[in-house]
Design a protein around this motif. Structure first.
Motif, PDB file in Angstrom:
ATOM      1  N   GLU A 292       0.857  -1.190   0.000  1.00 48.82           N
ATOM      2  CA  GLU A 292       0.000   0.000   0.000  1.00 48.82           C
ATOM      3  C   GLU A 292       0.888   1.233   0.000  1.00 48.82           C
ATOM      4  O   GLU A 292       1.872   1.303   0.736  1.00 48.82           O
ATOM      5  CB  GLU A 292      -0.881  -0.014   1.248  1.00 48.82           C
ATOM      6  CG  GLU A 292      -1.690   1.248   1.459  1.00 48.82           C
ATOM      7  CD  GLU A 292      -2.344   1.285   2.835  1.00 48.82           C
ATOM      8  OE1 GLU A 292      -2.891   2.359   3.187  1.00 48.82           O
ATOM      9  OE2 GLU A 292      -2.291   0.278   3.554  1.00 48.82           O
ATOM     10  N   LEU A 293       0.568   2.206  -0.858  1.00 52.09           N
ATOM     11  CA  LEU A 293       1.257   3.493  -0.802  1.00 52.09           C
ATOM     12  C   LEU A 293       0.698   4.264   0.392  1.00 52.09           C
ATOM     13  O   LEU A 293      -0.452   4.711   0.386  1.00 52.09           O
ATOM     14  CB  LEU A 293       1.042   4.287  -2.091  1.00 52.09           C
ATOM     15  CG  LEU A 293       1.773   3.784  -3.344  1.00 52.09           C
ATOM     16  CD1 LEU A 293       1.433   4.671  -4.538  1.00 52.09           C
ATOM     17  CD2 LEU A 293       3.281   3.744  -3.126  1.00 52.09           C
ATOM     18  N   PHE A 294       1.532   4.408   1.416  1.00 50.22           N
ATOM     19  CA  PHE A 294       1.071   4.976   2.677  1.00 50.22           C
ATOM     20  C   PHE A 294       1.196   6.491   2.697  1.00 50.22           C
ATOM     21  O   PHE A 294       0.349   7.186   3.239  1.00 50.22           O
ATOM     22  CB  PHE A 294       1.887   4.355   3.811  1.00 50.22           C
ATOM     23  CG  PHE A 294       1.394   4.708   5.180  1.00 50.22           C
ATOM     24  CD1 PHE A 294       0.216   4.167   5.671  1.00 50.22           C
ATOM     25  CD2 PHE A 294       2.116   5.575   5.988  1.00 50.22           C
ATOM     26  CE1 PHE A 294      -0.235   4.493   6.943  1.00 50.22           C
ATOM     27  CE2 PHE A 294       1.668   5.908   7.255  1.00 50.22           C
ATOM     28  CZ  PHE A 294       0.490   5.363   7.733  1.00 50.22           C
ATOM     29  N   TRP A 295       2.279   7.022   2.101  1.00 49.07           N
ATOM     30  CA  TRP A 295       2.530   8.471   2.093  1.00 49.07           C
ATOM     31  C   TRP A 295       3.523   8.761   0.992  1.00 49.07           C
ATOM     32  O   TRP A 295       4.483   8.018   0.789  1.00 49.07           O
ATOM     33  CB  TRP A 295       3.084   8.916   3.447  1.00 49.07           C
ATOM     34  CG  TRP A 295       3.268  10.404   3.618  1.00 49.07           C
ATOM     35  CD1 TRP A 295       2.303  11.331   3.845  1.00 49.07           C
ATOM     36  CD2 TRP A 295       4.513  11.130   3.605  1.00 49.07           C
ATOM     37  NE1 TRP A 295       2.852  12.586   3.978  1.00 49.07           N
ATOM     38  CE2 TRP A 295       4.216  12.481   3.844  1.00 49.07           C
ATOM     39  CE3 TRP A 295       5.846  10.754   3.414  1.00 49.07           C
ATOM     40  CZ2 TRP A 295       5.195  13.481   3.886  1.00 49.07           C
ATOM     41  CZ3 TRP A 295       6.819  11.744   3.465  1.00 49.07           C
ATOM     42  CH2 TRP A 295       6.499  13.092   3.698  1.00 49.07           C
ATOM     43  N   THR A 296       3.306   9.846   0.246  1.00 48.35           N
ATOM     44  CA  THR A 296       4.208  10.199  -0.852  1.00 48.35           C
ATOM     45  C   THR A 296       4.476  11.698  -0.853  1.00 48.35           C
ATOM     46  O   THR A 296       3.649  12.493  -0.397  1.00 48.35           O
ATOM     47  CB  THR A 296       3.620   9.790  -2.222  1.00 48.35           C
ATOM     48  OG1 THR A 296       2.338  10.417  -2.394  1.00 48.35           O
ATOM     49  CG2 THR A 296       3.484   8.282  -2.338  1.00 48.35           C
ATOM     50  N   SER A 297       5.639  12.065  -1.378  1.00 44.12           N
ATOM     51  CA  SER A 297       6.031  13.470  -1.415  1.00 44.12           C
ATOM     52  C   SER A 297       7.166  13.644  -2.409  1.00 44.12           C
ATOM     53  O   SER A 297       7.902  12.694  -2.707  1.00 44.12           O
ATOM     54  CB  SER A 297       6.479  13.916  -0.023  1.00 44.12           C
ATOM     55  OG  SER A 297       6.984  15.232  -0.043  1.00 44.12           O
ATOM     56  N   ILE A 298       7.298  14.863  -2.938  1.00 45.95           N
ATOM     57  CA  ILE A 298       8.441  15.224  -3.774  1.00 45.95           C
ATOM     58  C   ILE A 298       9.151  16.396  -3.111  1.00 45.95           C
ATOM     59  O   ILE A 298       8.515  17.342  -2.656  1.00 45.95           O
ATOM     60  CB  ILE A 298       8.004  15.601  -5.203  1.00 45.95           C
ATOM     61  CG1 ILE A 298       7.549  14.351  -5.969  1.00 45.95           C
ATOM     62  CG2 ILE A 298       9.153  16.275  -5.964  1.00 45.95           C
ATOM     63  CD1 ILE A 298       7.022  14.641  -7.365  1.00 45.95           C
ATOM     64  N   TYR A 299      10.477  16.309  -3.023  1.00 45.53           N
ATOM     65  CA  TYR A 299      11.243  17.395  -2.415  1.00 45.53           C
ATOM     66  C   TYR A 299      12.456  17.720  -3.269  1.00 45.53           C
ATOM     67  O   TYR A 299      12.888  16.919  -4.105  1.00 45.53           O
ATOM     68  CB  TYR A 299      11.687  17.026  -0.997  1.00 45.53           C
ATOM     69  CG  TYR A 299      12.646  15.865  -0.918  1.00 45.53           C
ATOM     70  CD1 TYR A 299      14.020  16.055  -1.002  1.00 45.53           C
ATOM     71  CD2 TYR A 299      12.170  14.566  -0.756  1.00 45.53           C
ATOM     72  CE1 TYR A 299      14.904  14.990  -0.933  1.00 45.53           C
ATOM     73  CE2 TYR A 299      13.050  13.493  -0.682  1.00 45.53           C
ATOM     74  CZ  TYR A 299      14.411  13.709  -0.769  1.00 45.53           C
ATOM     75  OH  TYR A 299      15.281  12.658  -0.703  1.00 45.53           O
ATOM     76  N   THR A 300      13.006  18.900  -3.062  1.00 46.24           N
ATOM     77  CA  THR A 300      14.266  19.309  -3.669  1.00 46.24           C
ATOM     78  C   THR A 300      15.313  19.457  -2.574  1.00 46.24           C
ATOM     79  O   THR A 300      14.989  19.746  -1.429  1.00 46.24           O
ATOM     80  CB  THR A 300      14.132  20.642  -4.418  1.00 46.24           C
ATOM     81  OG1 THR A 300      13.662  21.640  -3.501  1.00 46.24           O
ATOM     82  CG2 THR A 300      13.171  20.535  -5.589  1.00 46.24           C
ATOM     83  N   PHE A 301      16.578  19.262  -2.961  1.00 51.33           N
ATOM     84  CA  PHE A 301      17.676  19.519  -2.030  1.00 51.33           C
ATOM     85  C   PHE A 301      17.811  21.017  -1.815  1.00 51.33           C
ATOM     86  O   PHE A 301      17.868  21.794  -2.767  1.00 51.33           O
ATOM     87  CB  PHE A 301      18.992  19.021  -2.625  1.00 51.33           C
ATOM     88  CG  PHE A 301      19.276  17.577  -2.360  1.00 51.33           C
ATOM     89  CD1 PHE A 301      18.435  16.798  -1.601  1.00 51.33           C
ATOM     90  CD2 PHE A 301      20.408  16.996  -2.886  1.00 51.33           C
ATOM     91  CE1 PHE A 301      18.721  15.467  -1.363  1.00 51.33           C
ATOM     92  CE2 PHE A 301      20.707  15.662  -2.652  1.00 51.33           C
ATOM     93  CZ  PHE A 301      19.864  14.901  -1.893  1.00 51.33           C
ATOM     94  N   GLN A 302      17.891  21.401  -0.563  1.00 51.78           N
ATOM     95  CA  GLN A 302      18.167  22.799  -0.247  1.00 51.78           C
ATOM     96  C   GLN A 302      19.157  22.839   0.920  1.00 51.78           C
ATOM     97  O   GLN A 302      18.946  22.174   1.928  1.00 51.78           O
ATOM     98  CB  GLN A 302      16.883  23.546   0.123  1.00 51.78           C
ATOM     99  CG  GLN A 302      15.859  23.541  -0.997  1.00 51.78           C
ATOM    100  CD  GLN A 302      14.666  24.420  -0.694  1.00 51.78           C
ATOM    101  OE1 GLN A 302      14.817  25.543  -0.234  1.00 51.78           O
ATOM    102  NE2 GLN A 302      13.475  23.912  -0.952  1.00 51.78           N
ATOM    103  N   CYS A 303      20.222  23.568   0.749  1.00 56.62           N
ATOM    104  CA  CYS A 303      21.213  23.754   1.810  1.00 56.62           C
ATOM    105  C   CYS A 303      21.272  25.248   2.117  1.00 56.62           C
ATOM    106  O   CYS A 303      21.917  26.017   1.398  1.00 56.62           O
ATOM    107  CB  CYS A 303      22.586  23.235   1.368  1.00 56.62           C
ATOM    108  SG  CYS A 303      22.643  21.445   1.197  1.00 56.62           S
ATOM    109  N   ARG A 304      20.572  25.647   3.174  1.00 56.56           N
ATOM    110  CA  ARG A 304      20.449  27.073   3.481  1.00 56.56           C
ATOM    111  C   ARG A 304      20.546  27.280   4.989  1.00 56.56           C
ATOM    112  O   ARG A 304      20.311  26.370   5.775  1.00 56.56           O
ATOM    113  CB  ARG A 304      19.100  27.608   2.981  1.00 56.56           C
ATOM    114  CG  ARG A 304      18.864  27.416   1.493  1.00 56.56           C
ATOM    115  CD  ARG A 304      17.590  28.100   1.047  1.00 56.56           C
ATOM    116  NE  ARG A 304      16.394  27.472   1.590  1.00 56.56           N
ATOM    117  CZ  ARG A 304      15.166  27.965   1.453  1.00 56.56           C
ATOM    118  NH1 ARG A 304      14.991  29.108   0.810  1.00 56.56           N
ATOM    119  NH2 ARG A 304      14.127  27.345   1.961  1.00 56.56           N
TER     120      ARG A 304
END
Length: 537
Positions: A292-304
């Motif tokens: 089961e797909l429980f949780w999904t997300s898309i993120y970008t790398f950020q170093c700040r």
């Protein structure tokens, strides 16, 4: 980040109307904005030291989804001092071993804690909502023991105004707005920090041109409890890298590197996500188990990071102050270290035991920690995603060498995993007066070791501690300090604190960092070290 809408995993602090909403503004010693791991750890630490803490959170509990999942040994040591680690370790997936793959080949594996004599493992995998739940449960227990800690759910901070000796905080609730005051305010309100925006403060750094898909998958699987990382994975449509972690409750965290120029809405389509997951699972097992797909997300790398973490009477901690990529598990772990660093300093300043200038050391010390994490995170990203053809040739040459040659393996960077910060050369630490192992030098967090009745760190939670080892005579000090003497150190304690020395004396801060160490007791030296540690010198 594109993610599913906020849902409450655990309703930990449901909204309740308080009398303060219908009275004149009440002054609080410390107000914390944000009920995530950092804000909760800070509140618990302050409350147990005897300083009242109020947490304001715009929700009523922990959100759904894994978010942070890897909690390092140092974080568990801190949680143990706060009385919350046992449940975390019991619930979490313990791991010390990681494996690195290139294509369909296994390059090498590593053990992050090969030595014995530690209470906690190198890491546990535990979904952030559980981490927060166990902190709240410990806060509730501490309140029953008399600690003054309060969490107000669905209390949205809408404005902050600084004055010379306090901060005015405007709050909105389901029953309307009200105002309160704080001697000190700490913003632990995340990477998009509303408090930071209200103050118009910068958050500068790099945003990397890449996107990563998180998929929390619920399934039964026989993969070992290890960290698996692939460079150029062999499964279809998997991008340049992939990562697999096991979590509690049969949840598996999978990360796919998607590239920069993507259609985010298309990539978040459940069928497209399932196709990627199917390809990974079938390549490893030959079949695709039910999941089961429980949780999904898309993120970008950020170093700040912010330039300063203290702005007069307002502090920033955790993601509100600094942000790194999730590879290396440096976000939540460094944030909990922020909380520990700030808690004892605020406590002593509020009690009049240290000058207000001590609070400036929070920004310098934890700013150094943020720079260290950003450097490691940036290097990992550059290695995982080469920015030129020459860089890619070098990266692949390192990967080819690492398969058969141990010397090349330290150059492989799949995310340098979180280690505690060492404040080498900082002015609030004494010069090293002992030729002993580097692991316990001034500025370092105390390494744990077995003692006759448990572990060393169990005895280093009473403010400043003077630790004497071996046959050393310790006299009186003008400054109050708890004295711990261990005449016959265990082999592990000897190896980490004495080396070839027969005896030693250590002065240790409330956050268990070594202030100074000496071969014998010298009252003047130790009292001078205490003064500089308190910011009085």
């Amino acid at each position: 980040m594109v993610a599913v809408r906020y849902e409450t995993a655990f309703k930990l602090y449901p909204y309740e109307k308080v009398p303060e909403q219908q009275s004149q503004p009440v002054r609080h010693p410390v107000v914390i904005v944000g009920g995530g791991p950092v804000g909760l750890a800070l509140a618990l630490d302050l409350g147990q030291k005897g300083t009242p803490a109020l947490v304001l959170d715009d929700h009523d509990g922990a959100g759904l989804g894994s978010k942070a999942i890897c909690f390092a040994k140092r974080t568990l040591d801190i949680a143990h001092r706060l009385g919350a680690s046992a449940d975390m370790v019991d619930k979490g997936v313990v791991w010390n071993v990681g494996k690195v793959f290139h294509g369909d080949g296994n390059l090498f594996e590593f053990n992050l804690l090969p030595e014995n004599g530690h209470r906690h493992p190198a890491f546990i995998n535990l979904q952030q909502p559980y981490f927060e739940r166990f902190l709240v449960e410990r806060i509730n227990a501490a309140k029953a023991e008399g600690c003054d800690i309060e969490i107000r759910g669905r209390n949205l901070v809408t404005d902050v105004v600084q004055h010379d000796d306090h901060v005015v905080v405007s709050v909105d609730t389901p029953d309307g707005p009200y105002t309160l005051e704080a001697d000190w305010l700490v913003a632990c309100d995340g990477a998009r920090s509303p408090v930071r925006d209200m103050m118009g403060l910068d958050f500068a750094g790099r945003v990397f041109e890449d996107n990563f898909l998180i998929a929390d998958v619920k399934m039964k699987a026989d993969f070992p409890t290890e960290r698996w990382f692939w460079f150029e994975p062999p499964f279809k449509d998997s991008g340049q890298s992939a990562l697999l972690h096991k979590q509690p409750d049969d949840i598996w965290r999978i990360d796919f590197q998607l590239g920069w120029d993507i259609d985010r809405e298309k990539e978040m389509n459940p069928e497209r996500i399932r196709a990627r997951v199917d390809a990974m699972l079938s390549s490893q097992t030959g079949t695709v188990p039910d999941y089961e797909l429980f949780w999904t997300s898309i993120y970008t790398f950020q170093c700040r990071r912010m330039e300063k973490f203290r702005h007069n009477r307002i502090f920033f901690a955790g993601d509100s102050a600094h942000q790194v990529s999730p590879f290396g598990a440096r976000g939540a772990n460094s944030g909990v270290q922020d909380a520990e660093n700030l808690a004892w300093k605020l406590d002593l300043v509020l009690k009049g035991a240290a000058p207000e200038s001590l609070l400036d050391t929070y920004s310098t010390e934890r700013g150094f920690g943020a720079d260290e994490n950003i450097l490691n995170s940036s290097r990992a990203t550059d290695f995982m995603t080469p920015k030129s053809e020459i860089s890619k040739i070098f990266r692949n040459a390192v990967l080819d060498l690492a398969r058969d040659h141990a010397f090349a393996r330290p150059m492989v960077n799949s995310g340098r995993l979180s280690v505690p910060c060492v404040y080498d050369g900082f002015p609030n630490f004494a010069k090293d007066g002992l030729q002993a192992p580097d692991v316990s030098r001034p500025g370092a967090p105390c390494p744990d070791a077995p003692v006759e009745n448990g572990f060393l760190l169990d005895h280093l939670s009473r403010g400043f501690v003077l630790l004497s080892l071996g046959d050393v005579a310790v006299g009186d000090l003008d400054t109050p300090v708890h004295h711990l003497h261990i005449a016959d150190p265990s082999p592990e304690l000897r190896a980490r604190y004495l080396g070839d020395q027969a005896q030693a004396v250590y002065l240790i801060r409330p956050d268990q960092h070594v202030v100074g160490r000496w071969s014998g007791f010298d009252a003047a030296e130790i009292q001078a070290a205490m003064q500089i540690a308190l910011g009085k010198a």
